[in-house]
Design an enzyme around this catalytic site. Structure first.
Site, PDB file in Angstrom:
ATOM      1  N   LYS A 217       0.820  -1.209   0.000  1.00  0.00           N
ATOM      2  CA  LYS A 217       0.000   0.000   0.000  1.00  0.00           C
ATOM      3  C   LYS A 217       0.860   1.267   0.000  1.00  0.00           C
ATOM      4  O   LYS A 217       1.950   1.320   0.572  1.00  0.00           O
ATOM      5  CB  LYS A 217      -0.945  -0.006   1.208  1.00  0.00           C
ATOM      6  CG  LYS A 217      -2.064  -1.054   1.126  1.00  0.00           C
ATOM      7  CD  LYS A 217      -3.075  -0.718   0.046  1.00  0.00           C
ATOM      8  CE  LYS A 217      -4.092  -1.827  -0.203  1.00  0.00           C
ATOM      9  NZ  LYS A 217      -5.085  -1.949   0.857  1.00  0.00           N
ATOM     10  N   ARG A 252      -4.102 -10.703   3.333  1.00  0.00           N
ATOM     11  CA  ARG A 252      -4.253 -10.628   1.874  1.00  0.00           C
ATOM     12  C   ARG A 252      -2.997  -9.966   1.308  1.00  0.00           C
ATOM     13  O   ARG A 252      -2.761  -8.778   1.547  1.00  0.00           O
ATOM     14  CB  ARG A 252      -5.510  -9.829   1.524  1.00  0.00           C
ATOM     15  CG  ARG A 252      -5.829  -9.775   0.032  1.00  0.00           C
ATOM     16  CD  ARG A 252      -7.133  -9.009  -0.204  1.00  0.00           C
ATOM     17  NE  ARG A 252      -7.500  -9.028  -1.615  1.00  0.00           N
ATOM     18  CZ  ARG A 252      -7.089  -8.138  -2.511  1.00  0.00           C
ATOM     19  NH1 ARG A 252      -6.289  -7.148  -2.133  1.00  0.00           N
ATOM     20  NH2 ARG A 252      -7.475  -8.220  -3.776  1.00  0.00           N
TER      21      ARG A 252
END
Length: 272
Positions: A217, A252
């Site tokens: 991210k 994930r």
């Protein structure tokens, strides 16, 4: 001994999209998707999460028809060739897509809208008796990073997820099939993401399974001075270690092998 903890589950990301932020266009054909999925399973993935719609910041929604055209051939191929104990999750907010994906061989749902985009998602999950992940997101992918603000991000995200879990249960979804996801990077600034990760134990304390999706991210790149998502493996590992330490049991990730090792070693230390 600190007691037996459940084994952390690694969910490998399989984007069959042309425009995902980190790996768009790489795995759109069933053959390419299968090769990547097989590699992730060999590296320790327990779940393969298949998405036919990019949810990167600024992305536009994709029609149900297009999602189905992208994911159904892939799901059928994976279900035929992967071991039966590998779960296939479908990343969608649409109940029709979810229903057809389950019929094709998927056995888990991952809804970033937590049932808000399509309330029938909960009916589909309840009838099929499959796990469903409910994520927090402020706004939509197209606008979620347009100046997100919170008075107390942890309290607000926690309250939202517990409320959505109650709606899911009212629709017939069993508590043990509900997974909550704080939505790292979805309508949050860097400081919001950091606070949520620091307070993951509060999400675990709800009694629901918790999914952490921090892989590659952008907020971590801002900390590390790195603009290339594929170079954020070490940063992602740090979030996995923190997550396992807090009691999170599902991660994930794009980089399965590194995160599998990090999760297993952290779990082994905590087991002593």
């Amino acid at each position: 001994m600190s007691g037996i903890r459940p084994k952390p589950l690694i969910m490998g990301i399989l984007n069959v999209t042309p425009d995902s932020f980190s790996d768009g266009g790489k795995y759109c054909s069933p053959d390419a998707a299968l090769a990547h999925a097989q590699n992730m399973v060999s590296e320790g993935a327990d779940i393969i999460d298949i998405g036919g719609e990019s949810t990167r910041p600024g992305s536009e929604p994709v029609s149900e028809r297009e999602q189905l055209a992208r994911i159904i051939p892939v799901i059928k191929t994976l279900r035929t060739h992967l071991p039966a104990n590998v779960m296939l999750s479908v990343d969608t907010t649409r109940s029709r897509v979810a229903q057809e994906a389950l019929a094709a061989g998927a056995n888990m749902l991952n809804d970033i809208s937590a049932g808000r985009d399509d309330p029938d998602m909960f009916t589909v999950a309840a009838k099929a008796g499959v796990p469903i992940a409910l994520m927090h997101m402020r706004g939509k992918p197209k606008n979620m990073q347009d100046n997100p603000e919170y008075e107390d991000v942890v309290e607000e995200v926690l309250k939202f997820l517990v409320e959505r879990a109650e709606v899911a249960k009212a629709a017939g979804v069993a508590s043990e099939n509900i997974i909550i996801d704080p939505g790292i990077g979805f309508g949050k600034r860097k400081e919001h993401n950091l606070r949520l990760i620091r307070e993951l134990s509060r999400f675990v304390a709800t009694g629901y399974k918790v999914l952490l999706g921090a892989s590659r991210k952008r907020f971590m790149g801002a900390i590390c001075g790195e603009t290339r998502p594929m170079e954020l493996v070490g940063a992602t590992i740090a979030t996995t270690v923190l997550g396992v330490s807090a009691g999170v049991t599902m991660f994930r990730v794009h980089d399965v092998k590194a995160n599998r090792q990090a999760a297993d070693v952290t779990a082994a230390v905590l087991q002593m």
